[in-house]
Design a protein around this motif. Structure first.
Motif, PDB file in Angstrom:
ATOM      1  N   ASP A   1     -57.900 -11.494  24.433  1.00 11.92           N
ATOM      2  CA  ASP A   1     -59.244 -11.044  24.068  1.00 11.92           C
ATOM      3  C   ASP A   1     -59.337  -9.529  23.980  1.00 11.92           C
ATOM      4  O   ASP A   1     -60.407  -8.971  23.746  1.00 11.92           O
ATOM      5  CB  ASP A   1     -60.281 -11.587  25.050  1.00 11.92           C
ATOM      6  N   GLY A   2     -58.221  -8.817  24.212  1.00 15.82           N
ATOM      7  CA  GLY A   2     -58.207  -7.370  24.085  1.00 15.82           C
ATOM      8  C   GLY A   2     -58.323  -6.629  25.401  1.00 15.82           C
ATOM      9  O   GLY A   2     -58.248  -5.397  25.420  1.00 15.82           O
ATOM     10  N   ASN A   3     -58.489  -7.333  26.529  1.00 17.30           N
ATOM     11  CA  ASN A   3     -58.617  -6.662  27.814  1.00 17.30           C
ATOM     12  C   ASN A   3     -57.244  -6.158  28.258  1.00 17.30           C
ATOM     13  O   ASN A   3     -56.316  -6.934  28.482  1.00 17.30           O
ATOM     14  CB  ASN A   3     -59.200  -7.628  28.854  1.00 17.30           C
ATOM     15  N   VAL A   4     -57.097  -4.846  28.410  1.00 23.46           N
ATOM     16  CA  VAL A   4     -55.817  -4.231  28.759  1.00 23.46           C
ATOM     17  C   VAL A   4     -55.633  -4.317  30.268  1.00 23.46           C
ATOM     18  O   VAL A   4     -56.467  -3.830  31.046  1.00 23.46           O
ATOM     19  CB  VAL A   4     -55.756  -2.767  28.291  1.00 23.46           C
ATOM     20  N   VAL A   5     -54.525  -4.913  30.701  1.00 21.87           N
ATOM     21  CA  VAL A   5     -54.277  -5.096  32.130  1.00 21.87           C
ATOM     22  C   VAL A   5     -53.250  -4.100  32.652  1.00 21.87           C
ATOM     23  O   VAL A   5     -53.112  -3.958  33.870  1.00 21.87           O
ATOM     24  CB  VAL A   5     -53.826  -6.547  32.420  1.00 21.87           C
ATOM     25  N   ALA A   6     -52.501  -3.438  31.789  1.00 25.23           N
ATOM     26  CA  ALA A   6     -51.511  -2.474  32.251  1.00 25.23           C
ATOM     27  C   ALA A   6     -51.276  -1.433  31.181  1.00 25.23           C
ATOM     28  O   ALA A   6     -51.022  -1.769  30.019  1.00 25.23           O
ATOM     29  CB  ALA A   6     -50.191  -3.166  32.607  1.00 25.23           C
ATOM     30  N   ILE A   7     -51.370  -0.134  31.568  1.00 25.16           N
ATOM     31  CA  ILE A   7     -51.104   0.979  30.658  1.00 25.16           C
ATOM     32  C   ILE A   7     -51.028   2.247  31.502  1.00 25.16           C
ATOM     33  O   ILE A   7     -51.681   2.345  32.558  1.00 25.16           O
ATOM     34  CB  ILE A   7     -52.212   1.100  29.582  1.00 25.16           C
ATOM     35  N   ASN A   8     -50.220   3.214  31.089  1.00 23.08           N
ATOM     36  CA  ASN A   8     -50.182   4.448  31.870  1.00 23.08           C
ATOM     37  C   ASN A   8     -51.375   5.340  31.501  1.00 23.08           C
ATOM     38  O   ASN A   8     -52.010   5.153  30.461  1.00 23.08           O
ATOM     39  CB  ASN A   8     -48.853   5.184  31.677  1.00 23.08           C
ATOM     40  N   PRO A   9     -51.721   6.291  32.362  1.00 21.72           N
ATOM     41  CA  PRO A   9     -52.932   7.102  32.137  1.00 21.72           C
ATOM     42  C   PRO A   9     -52.918   7.854  30.812  1.00 21.72           C
ATOM     43  O   PRO A   9     -53.952   7.985  30.155  1.00 21.72           O
ATOM     44  CB  PRO A   9     -52.941   8.058  33.341  1.00 21.72           C
ATOM     45  N   VAL A  10     -51.742   8.343  30.400  1.00 25.42           N
ATOM     46  CA  VAL A  10     -51.678   9.083  29.134  1.00 25.42           C
ATOM     47  C   VAL A  10     -52.008   8.158  27.971  1.00 25.42           C
ATOM     48  O   VAL A  10     -52.796   8.493  27.074  1.00 25.42           O
ATOM     49  CB  VAL A  10     -50.284   9.720  28.961  1.00 25.42           C
ATOM     50  N   GLY A  11     -51.374   6.970  27.970  1.00 21.45           N
ATOM     51  CA  GLY A  11     -51.650   6.017  26.903  1.00 21.45           C
ATOM     52  C   GLY A  11     -53.092   5.570  26.890  1.00 21.45           C
ATOM     53  O   GLY A  11     -53.700   5.378  25.834  1.00 21.45           O
ATOM     54  N   GLU A  12     -53.685   5.387  28.095  1.00 25.68           N
ATOM     55  CA  GLU A  12     -55.088   4.971  28.186  1.00 25.68           C
ATOM     56  C   GLU A  12     -55.995   5.994  27.516  1.00 25.68           C
ATOM     57  O   GLU A  12     -56.950   5.650  26.816  1.00 25.68           O
ATOM     58  CB  GLU A  12     -55.464   4.791  29.647  1.00 25.68           C
ATOM     59  N   LYS A  13     -55.677   7.260  27.698  1.00 24.35           N
ATOM     60  CA  LYS A  13     -56.480   8.317  27.084  1.00 24.35           C
ATOM     61  C   LYS A  13     -56.271   8.360  25.580  1.00 24.35           C
ATOM     62  O   LYS A  13     -57.229   8.526  24.804  1.00 24.35           O
ATOM     63  CB  LYS A  13     -56.117   9.660  27.715  1.00 24.35           C
ATOM     64  N   ILE A  14     -55.012   8.183  25.132  1.00 22.30           N
ATOM     65  CA  ILE A  14     -54.721   8.291  23.695  1.00 22.30           C
ATOM     66  C   ILE A  14     -55.435   7.202  22.903  1.00 22.30           C
ATOM     67  O   ILE A  14     -56.016   7.464  21.847  1.00 22.30           O
ATOM     68  CB  ILE A  14     -53.201   8.232  23.467  1.00 22.30           C
ATOM     69  N   ILE A  15     -55.407   5.957  23.410  1.00 23.14           N
ATOM     70  CA  ILE A  15     -56.037   4.877  22.630  1.00 23.14           C
ATOM     71  C   ILE A  15     -57.507   4.687  22.974  1.00 23.14           C
ATOM     72  O   ILE A  15     -58.145   3.759  22.497  1.00 23.14           O
ATOM     73  CB  ILE A  15     -55.281   3.546  22.802  1.00 23.14           C
ATOM     74  N   GLY A  16     -58.054   5.586  23.806  1.00 19.24           N
ATOM     75  CA  GLY A  16     -59.499   5.646  24.010  1.00 19.24           C
ATOM     76  C   GLY A  16     -60.082   4.480  24.755  1.00 19.24           C
ATOM     77  O   GLY A  16     -61.158   3.982  24.383  1.00 19.24           O
ATOM     78  N   LEU A  17     -59.426   4.019  25.850  1.00 19.35           N
ATOM     79  CA  LEU A  17     -59.959   2.888  26.612  1.00 19.35           C
ATOM     80  C   LEU A  17     -61.080   3.353  27.533  1.00 19.35           C
ATOM     81  O   LEU A  17     -61.088   4.475  28.045  1.00 19.35           O
ATOM     82  CB  LEU A  17     -58.843   2.236  27.433  1.00 19.35           C
ATOM     83  N   ARG A  18     -62.020   2.448  27.770  1.00 24.21           N
ATOM     84  CA  ARG A  18     -63.135   2.710  28.689  1.00 24.21           C
ATOM     85  C   ARG A  18     -63.118   1.623  29.746  1.00 24.21           C
ATOM     86  O   ARG A  18     -63.436   0.468  29.460  1.00 24.21           O
ATOM     87  CB  ARG A  18     -64.467   2.688  27.937  1.00 24.21           C
ATOM     88  N   ALA A  19     -62.710   1.962  30.953  1.00 22.35           N
ATOM     89  CA  ALA A  19     -62.530   0.972  32.014  1.00 22.35           C
ATOM     90  C   ALA A  19     -63.817   0.791  32.798  1.00 22.35           C
ATOM     91  O   ALA A  19     -64.595   1.728  32.997  1.00 22.35           O
ATOM     92  CB  ALA A  19     -61.406   1.408  32.948  1.00 22.35           C
ATOM     93  N   SER A  20     -64.062  -0.466  33.248  1.00 21.40           N
ATOM     94  CA  SER A  20     -65.202  -0.771  34.118  1.00 21.40           C
ATOM     95  C   SER A  20     -64.892  -2.039  34.875  1.00 21.40           C
ATOM     96  O   SER A  20     -64.093  -2.868  34.429  1.00 21.40           O
ATOM     97  CB  SER A  20     -66.481  -0.939  33.299  1.00 21.40           C
ATOM     98  N   ASN A  21     -65.523  -2.230  36.031  1.00 20.80           N
ATOM     99  CA  ASN A  21     -65.384  -3.456  36.804  1.00 20.80           C
ATOM    100  C   ASN A  21     -66.571  -4.346  36.506  1.00 20.80           C
ATOM    101  O   ASN A  21     -67.722  -3.913  36.529  1.00 20.80           O
ATOM    102  CB  ASN A  21     -65.323  -3.161  38.299  1.00 20.80           C
ATOM    103  N   ALA A  22     -66.289  -5.622  36.233  1.00 20.35           N
ATOM    104  CA  ALA A  22     -67.360  -6.568  35.892  1.00 20.35           C
ATOM    105  C   ALA A  22     -67.323  -7.714  36.883  1.00 20.35           C
ATOM    106  O   ALA A  22     -66.315  -8.404  37.002  1.00 20.35           O
ATOM    107  CB  ALA A  22     -67.181  -7.083  34.469  1.00 20.35           C
ATOM    108  N   ALA A  23     -68.380  -7.947  37.576  1.00 22.75           N
ATOM    109  CA  ALA A  23     -68.452  -9.037  38.550  1.00 22.75           C
ATOM    110  C   ALA A  23     -68.660 -10.348  37.840  1.00 22.75           C
ATOM    111  O   ALA A  23     -69.582 -10.511  37.055  1.00 22.75           O
ATOM    112  CB  ALA A  23     -69.578  -8.774  39.543  1.00 22.75           C
ATOM    113  N   ALA A  24     -67.780 -11.287  38.077  1.00 21.58           N
ATOM    114  CA  ALA A  24     -67.916 -12.610  37.478  1.00 21.58           C
ATOM    115  C   ALA A  24     -68.939 -13.416  38.259  1.00 21.58           C
ATOM    116  O   ALA A  24     -69.302 -13.092  39.383  1.00 21.58           O
ATOM    117  CB  ALA A  24     -66.559 -13.311  37.464  1.00 21.58           C
ATOM    118  N   SER A  25     -69.404 -14.533  37.678  1.00 20.85           N
ATOM    119  CA  SER A  25     -70.442 -15.351  38.306  1.00 20.85           C
ATOM    120  C   SER A  25     -69.979 -15.948  39.612  1.00 20.85           C
ATOM    121  O   SER A  25     -70.771 -16.230  40.501  1.00 20.85           O
ATOM    122  CB  SER A  25     -70.872 -16.459  37.344  1.00 20.85           C
ATOM    123  N   GLY A  26     -68.689 -16.168  39.796  1.00 20.93           N
ATOM    124  CA  GLY A  26     -68.186 -16.761  41.019  1.00 20.93           C
ATOM    125  C   GLY A  26     -67.971 -15.770  42.131  1.00 20.93           C
ATOM    126  O   GLY A  26     -67.550 -16.151  43.214  1.00 20.93           O
TER     127      GLY A  26
END
Length: 800
Positions: free
Chosen positions: A326-351
Motif C-alpha cells: 500500500d506504499g507504507n515504507v517500513v525501512a529506509i535510511n534518513p538520507v533516503g527518507e529526506k530525498i524521496i520526501g516521506l512524511r512519517a506519523s504514528n497512527a493508532a489502530a482501532s485495536g
C-alpha cells in the motif's frame, strides 16, 4: 569571286578579330561557361561527397554513442536489477528464518494438542519442577494475575479468566501449566537463528492467557498503554479480525490468501519495548483441525530489516527502501527518507496497537507518490526535486515473497517491495564519459574532413583552369568558323588536331561547308528536282486514298449485310405471339456492327426450346459463330432432336469441328430452357437464371454445374446436366448476357445482378414487353453517355 558567295566582305577581318578577342575573354565566352559549369559540377560533387562523408561520420558517431549507450545502460540496469534481487533474497531469507522459528515453536505446542497424554505429563512435570512458572499472584490494582519474576517466561491471566477468589478457572490453570513448555523451547530459539525480540503463546479465544519469553512486566505495561484491556476480549481488542480469519481457514483451507499458516502484522509500536516491530503468528489447531486453539508467535524489530535495506549502497548516494504494497515504507535510511520526501506519523489502530504510517502516496515528491507499486521488477526513470532543481533518478522495485498479513481487519495477501533509487548521473557516469569521448573523436574527424575538402577544392579549381583552354580551344574555333558561315563566307575551314568528338565535329563542319558551297551554286537545279519528286509522291498518295475509300465502302457493305443476316434469323414478334401459354419479349443490341450474343425460340408442336448464349468477344467473327450456333440448333430441331442433354452435346460437336477447321480461338456460353406445357427444364452453362414468383420472392439459379462452354472440348456429355424449374401461372423468367450486368456507369460502377433482379421484381405483374422495356430503360439510364463495351441481350418470359 563576288562577296557573299566565297569571299569575305570588306572590313570583316578587323570586326571578326575584335569579336574573337571578346569571346575568349568575356563572361559569355564558352571557356568562361565551361569553367563555371565544370567548376560548379566538381564543386557540387565535392560538397555532396564531403557532406555525405561528414554526415556518415556524424551518423556513425551517433550510432556508436547510441550503441555504447544502450549497452552500458542495459548493463547498469541489469546490475541494479540484480542488486535488488540479491537484496530481496536476503530479506526473504531473514523472513523465512523467522517463519521457521515460529513454526518450530508452534510445532511443539501443536504436538501437545495432538497428544493429550504428553500434554498433561509435561504440564504436571513443569508444575512439580518449576512451580514459579505455573503459579500466578493476583494484582489488586490491575485486576489480573501474573507469575512472579524468576522463570524464563511471564504468563498473564486477565481478570475475566479468574473466579470470584481471583484464582484462575480450572481450564485456564490447565492451559497455564501446559503452556509452560515454552520455558523449555523459547530460550534456545531466542538464542539461535535470527535475532528475535520475544516469543510467546496466546491461548484460544475463550482462554487467551498470554505467556511471553523472556520475562517482562507484561500486564503492567499493558495497563499503562491500553486502558480497559483487562476487561475486553484479548483477540478482538488487540488483533480484531485475525482470529476470525483463522477460523475461516479452518472451515475452508483454500480461503488462505497465501498458502501457509504463518501470518505477520503490519509494523507497529511494541507496548513493552517501545520499538517498531513486526509480529509473526502461527495458529494452533484442534486435533481434527476444525477449531483454532490459540497461537504461537514471535516479534522482530524493524532494525533487522532496516539493517539490510539501509546498507544498500549503489554508486555514491544510491539507497534502498522497504515498503508495503500500500506504499507504507517500513525501512529506509534518513538520507533516503529526506530525498524521496516521506512524511512519517504514528497512527493508532482501532485495536489499540500503534502502527507506523510513512506512505509513499503522501510523499512530497510527486513522481514518488505516483509510482506503480503493483509491478514486480519495475524500472522507472523519474525526476526528484533537490535544492530547487530536477534531478533524474533511476528507481527499481522488486517484490518479496508473498505472505499472509493482518492489518486491523481480515487477513489479506501482502507482497512487500524492495526499492532502490540512484541518481542517473552516478549510475550512468561511465556512459556519459564514453559518449563524451566519442563526441571528441567525432569533432576531430570532422575538422580533418573539412580541411581535406578545402584542399581538394583548391586543387580541382586549379586543374579546371589549367585544362579549360585545351578542351575549349577546338569549340572556340568551331564557333568562329560558324560566324564566318553566318557572314556568307563559305570558304572557311577549321583545323582541330584533337582525336575526339570535337575533332570529329571539326571534320563534319568542313564537309558541311563544302556541301553548302556546292548547294549554293546548284540550288536552282536541286529545287526543281525535289519539286518533281514531291509531285510524284502526291499522285501516289491520292491513288492510295481512293483505294482506301473503296475498301472502307466494301467492308461497310459486308458488315451491314452480316448485321442484317444476324437480325433476320432472330425470332419475329409474330412467332412469339403464337405461343399461347407464354409471353416472350426480347432485346438485343450489339456493341459493334455485328454482335456475338445469341438467343432463339425454337418451336416443335407444343414443345419449346429457348436458347441464350454469349460468344467470347464481339464483332464480325463472333457474329459468324453466333450464326453457326443458330443454324445448328435449327437443324437439330428440324431433325426432332429435342432431348436437352443430347441436344446440347450435338451442338457442341458441330461447333467444335467448325472452330478447328477455321482455327478460330473462340467459344461461347450456351444454355437452353425446354418447355412442354407442364415442365421447364434448364441445361447448359451460362449466366444466372432469374425467376420471379411474386413481389417477395426472387430466385437466382446458378448454371455453373449444368454444362461447359461450347467449343472447348469435342465431347461435353459428361459435363451436361439438367434441372427442373417450377414455372406456374404469373411466374416470370429473366435470361440475360453479361453485357447487361457488366455495363458500366460514368464512375465505373457495374449495373450488377442485384440491380437487374430489383428492376425486374418491381415490375412483377406487368407484361413481358413492359418488363423488358423497363429493365432496358434502367440499364440505359445507368450507362448514360458511356460507350457500350459489350453486346446486350435480354429475354423476358412470363407465364400467362
Amino acid at each position: 569571286m563576288p562577296a557573299g558567295r566565297s569571299g569575305r566582305p570588306r572590313g570583316a577581318s578587323r570586326y571578326e578579330s575584335a569579336r574573337e578577342n571578346t569571346s575568349r575573354l568575356g563572361l559569355r565566352s564558352f571557356r568562361a561557361k565551361f569553367v563555371l559549369v565544370v567548376g560548379s559540377a566538381v564543386l557540387f560533387d565535392l560538397l555532396v561527397t564531403g557532406g555525405l562523408a561528414l554526415w556518415n561520420v556524424q551518423r556513425l558517431s551517433r550510432d556508436a554513442a547510441a550503441e555504447v549507450g544502450r549497452g552500458l545502460e542495459e548493463a547498469n540496469q541489469d546490475y541494479i536489477r540484480s542488486y535488488a534481487a540479491t537484496t530481496a533474497a536476503r530479506v526473504n531469507l531473514l523472513l523465512n528464518q523467522v517463519h521457521s522459528d515460529v513454526g518450530t515453536l508452534a510445532g511443539v505446542l501443536q504436538e501437545q494438542i495432538d497428544r493429550p497424554v504428553r500434554k498433561s505429563e509435561i504440564g504436571e512435570a513443569m508444575a512439580r519442577g518449576a512451580p514459579g512458572t505455573v503459579t500466578v499472584a493476583y494484582d489488586q490494582k490491575g485486576g489480573w494475575a501474573q507469575n512472579l519474576p524468576g522463570p524464563p517466561s511471564v504468563v498473564s491471566v486477565w481478570g475475566y479468566l479468574l473466579d470470584q477468589n481471583h484464582v484462575p478457572l480450572p481450564d485456564v490453570q490447565t492451559d497455564i501449566e501446559n503452556s509452560a513448555v515454552l520455558d523449555l523451547v523459547a530460550p534456545s530459539l531466542l538464542a539461535n537463528g535470527q535475532s528475535k525480540l520475544q516469543m510467546y503463546y496466546i491461548g484460544p479465544k475463550e482462554r487467551p492467557i498470554f505467556r511471553t519469553a523472556p520475562y517482562t512486566d507484561q500486564a503492567q505495561t499493558f495497563d499503562k498503554l491500553y486502558p480497559g484491556h483487562n476487561s475486553a476480549e484479548f483477540w478482538s481488542f488487540f488483533f480484531p479480525g485475525l482470529y476470525e480469519s483463522w477460523e475461516q481457514w479452518a472451515h475452508d483451507p483454500k480461503s488462505r490468501p497465501v498458502n501457509g499458516d504463518v501470518t505477520q502484522t503490519a509494523p507497529y509500536t511494541d507496548a513493552i519495548t517501545g520499538k517498531l516491530i513486526v509480529s509473526f503468528f502461527q495458529p494452533l489447531w484442534s486435533r481434527d483441525r476444525s477449531r483454532v486453539l490459540g497461537a504461537a508467535g514471535t516479534d522482530i524489530t524493524l532494525d533487522q530489516l532496516a539493517e539490510i535495506v539501509e546498507n544498500v549502497k549503489v554508486a555514491e548516494t544510491g539507497f534502498g527502501f522497504l515498503t508495503m504494497s500500500d506504499g507504507n515504507v517500513v525501512a529506509i535510511n534518513p538520507v533516503g527518507e529526506k530525498i524521496i520526501g516521506l512524511r512519517a506519523s504514528n497512527a493508532a489502530a482501532s485495536g489499540g496497537v500503534t502502527g507506523l504510517d510513512r506512505s509513499l502516496r503522501r510523499s512530497a515528491q510527486p513522481e514518488i507518490a505516483q509510482l506503480p507499486l503493483g509491478e514486480d521488477g519495475l524500472l522507472k526513470h523519474i525526476f526528484l526535486e533537490e535544492n530547487g532543481e530536477r534531478v533524474p533518478y533511476l528507481v527499481v522495485l522488486k517484490q518479496l515473497q508473498p505472505t499472509n498479513l493482518w492489518a486491523s481487519g481480515p487477513v489479506r495477501r501482502e507482497a512487500m517491495l524492495l526499492g532502490i533509487a540512484v541518481p542517473e548521473r552516478e549510475i550512468y557516469a561511465s556512459l556519459f564519459a564514453a559518449q563524451a569521448g566519442i563526441s571528441e573523436a567525432t569533432n576531430r574527424i570532422l575538422i580533418y574532413q573539412v580541411l581535406a575538402l578545402l584542399v581538394s577544392l583548391l586543387f580541382v579549381i586549379a586543374a579546371v583552369f589549367a585544362i579549360s583552354k585545351r578542351i575549349t580551344g577546338g569549340i572556340s574555333a568551331l564557333a568562329n568558323a560558324a560566324k564566318r558561315i553566318e557572314a556568307k563566307d563559305y570558304s572557311v575551314r577549321v583545323d582541330i588536331p584533337t582525336r575526339d568528338e570535337v575533332g570529329d565535329a571539326g571534320a563534319a563542319f568542313n564537309r558541311m561547308a563544302e556541301e553548302i558551297s556546292f548547294h549554293t551554286e546548284n540550288l536552282e537545279q536541286l529545287v526543281e528536282d525535289r519539286t518533281k519528286e514531291i509531285e510524284e509522291a502526291n499522285l501516289q498518295i491520292s491513288a492510295l486514298n481512293q483505294q482506301l475509300r473503296s475498301e472502307n465502302l466494301r467492308l461497310g457493305a459486308e458488315l451491314a449485310v452480316a448485321r442484317h443476316i444476324q437480325m433476320m434469323v432472330l425470332p419475329k414478334a409474330g412467332e412469339l405471339e403464337e405461343i399461347a401459354e407464354l409471353e416472350i419479349a426480347a432485346y438485343m443490341r450489339p456493341a459493334d456492327e455485328v454482335g456475338g450474343d445469341y438467343y432463339d425460340v425454337l418451336k416443335d408442336g407444343k414443345r419449346l426450346k429457348i436458347g441464350i448464349g454469349d460468344v467470347t468477344g464481339h464483332g464480325l467473327e463472333s457474329g459468324v459463330l453466333m450464326l453457326m450456333v443458330q443454324s445448328v440448333a435449327r437443324a437439330l430441331q428440324e431433325m426432332g432432336e429435342m432431348e436437352p442433354a443430347q441436344f446440347l452435346n450435338r451442338v457442341n460437336r458441330a461447333i467444335y469441328k467448325n472452330l478447328v477447321r477455321t482455327r478460330t480461338n473462340k467459344h461461347l456460353s450456351l444454355a437452353f430452357l425446354d418447355y412442354d406445357g407442364a415442365r421447364l427444364t434448364l441445361s447448359g452453362q451460362h449466366e444466372e437464371l432469374i425467376v420471379i414468383r411474386d413481389l417477395e420472392r426472387v430466385e437466382r439459379i446458378d448454371t455453373l454445374d449444368l454444362g461447359l462452354p461450347i467449343g472447348l472440348e469435342p465431347d461435353i456429355s459428361a459435363f451436361v446436366a439438367t434441372r427442373e424449374i417450377s414455372f406456374g401461372r404469373g411466374d416470370m423468367i429473366i435470361l440475360h448476357t453479361d453485357g447487361v450486368t457488366e455495363a458500366e456507369s460514368g464512375t465505373g460502377e457495374l449495373f450488377g445482378i442485384e440491380r437487374l433482379c430489383e428492376s425486374a421484381r418491381c415490375r412483377y405483374g406487368s407484361s413481358a414487353e413492359d418488363v423488358k422495356a423497363g429493365i432496358i430503360e434502367d440499364l440505359m439510364a445507368h450507362i448514360g453517355t458511356q460507350k457500350i463495351h459489350d453486346d446486350i441481350t435480354l429475354v423476358v418470359m412470363r407465364h400467362r
